[in-house]
Design a protein around this motif. Structure first.
Motif, PDB file in Angstrom:
ATOM      1  N   GLU A  44     -24.290   3.720-102.638  1.00  0.00           N
ATOM      2  CA  GLU A  44     -23.445   2.566-102.371  1.00  0.00           C
ATOM      3  C   GLU A  44     -23.560   1.485-103.441  1.00  0.00           C
ATOM      4  N   GLU A 119     -20.374   4.053 -90.681  1.00  0.00           N
ATOM      5  CA  GLU A 119     -19.638   5.142 -91.329  1.00  0.00           C
ATOM      6  C   GLU A 119     -20.041   6.498 -90.742  1.00  0.00           C
ATOM      7  N   ASN A 122     -18.669   6.848 -87.305  1.00  0.00           N
ATOM      8  CA  ASN A 122     -17.228   6.639 -87.244  1.00  0.00           C
ATOM      9  C   ASN A 122     -16.868   5.498 -86.291  1.00  0.00           C
ATOM     10  N   ARG A 132     -18.045  -4.631 -92.773  1.00  0.00           N
ATOM     11  CA  ARG A 132     -17.330  -4.106 -93.950  1.00  0.00           C
ATOM     12  C   ARG A 132     -16.835  -5.244 -94.839  1.00  0.00           C
ATOM     13  N   TYR A 144     -16.524   2.967-105.687  1.00  0.00           N
ATOM     14  CA  TYR A 144     -16.097   3.910-104.640  1.00  0.00           C
ATOM     15  C   TYR A 144     -16.259   3.271-103.258  1.00  0.00           C
ATOM     16  N   HIS A 145     -17.414   2.674-103.002  1.00  0.00           N
ATOM     17  CA  HIS A 145     -17.654   2.092-101.679  1.00  0.00           C
ATOM     18  C   HIS A 145     -16.883   0.788-101.485  1.00  0.00           C
ATOM     19  N   LYS A 147     -13.805   0.360-102.641  1.00  0.00           N
ATOM     20  CA  LYS A 147     -12.476   0.851-102.264  1.00  0.00           C
ATOM     21  C   LYS A 147     -12.470   1.387-100.837  1.00  0.00           C
ATOM     22  N   LYS A 148     -13.518   2.117-100.479  1.00  0.00           N
ATOM     23  CA  LYS A 148     -13.596   2.709 -99.138  1.00  0.00           C
ATOM     24  C   LYS A 148     -13.635   1.623 -98.061  1.00  0.00           C
ATOM     25  N   CYS A 151     -10.194  -0.350 -98.032  1.00  0.00           N
ATOM     26  CA  CYS A 151      -9.108   0.414 -97.390  1.00  0.00           C
ATOM     27  C   CYS A 151      -9.305   0.491 -95.881  1.00  0.00           C
ATOM     28  N   SER A 152     -10.543   0.624 -95.454  1.00  0.00           N
ATOM     29  CA  SER A 152     -10.828   0.661 -94.021  1.00  0.00           C
ATOM     30  C   SER A 152     -10.456  -0.658 -93.354  1.00  0.00           C
TER      31      SER A 152
END
Length: 181
Positions: A44, A119, A122, A132, A144-145, A147-148, A151-152
């Protein structure tokens, strides 16, 4: 000993503030005299943390399931699995992490622990989205994290008709991270 005395009902403001500093500590033991320290990376985060061995012992922090440990010798050669070592969790107080969040909302280790847990399980909901949102503010968060998590958040706000939160989140978008298509 700590686990016997630190219970959720005994938590106070001072303990909630200080517990995250030790909650994720792990002891690394290595008897090889050529090994001088240990590097820890978390997927992360960008970068790594180096902790030197003292008498074959180092205390590192592991706060997500996406970590790697590398032992290092004097020449800074790194070893992932060819040298024997042992890792022991020093405290099993992870169940108190959420209780500590109010007093430590900017502690990146605590935030990433709760983010990783959400995560893996879920989880969704306002509390998880708040985590987040806070994770996005971690300075060395991997792209990457970032963006993840971003987006979430956007997906959750859109699906739950949270227009103001969606607008505020989109205004903070780092356009350098958007892939041109």
């Amino acid at each position: 000993l700590y686990e016997e005395f630190i219970r959720e009902k005994c938590m106070n403001e001072q303990l909630e503030k200080q517990l995250p500093a030790v909650m994720f500590c792990h002891e690394v033991l290595c008897e090889n005299p050529d090994i001088i320290g240990v590097y820890v990376t978390h997927r992360e985060l960008k970068g790594e943390e180096f902790v030197p061995f003292q008498n074959g012992r180092a205390v590192i922090r592991i706060f997500t399931g996406n970590y790697q440990i590398f032992l290092a010798d004097k020449m800074d050669n790194r070893y992932a699995s060819s040298i024997d070592y042992t890792v022991n969790k020093l405290l099993h107080l992870d169940h108190l992490a959420k209780k500590c969040l109010e007093k430590n909302g900017d502690d990146y280790r605590l935030l990433l622990y709760l983010y990783d847990k959400a995560e893996r399980m879920n989880q969704h909901g306002k509390d998880v989205m708040d985590i987040r949102r806070r994770v996005l503010e971690i300075p060395n968060l991997s792209s990457y994290h970032y963006k993840k998590a971003f987006c979430s958040l956007v997906r959750y706000y859109y699906d739950n008709f949270e227009g103001e939160l969606l607008d505020a989140t989109l205004e903070r978008l780092d356009w350098e991270l958007v892939n041109p298509a």
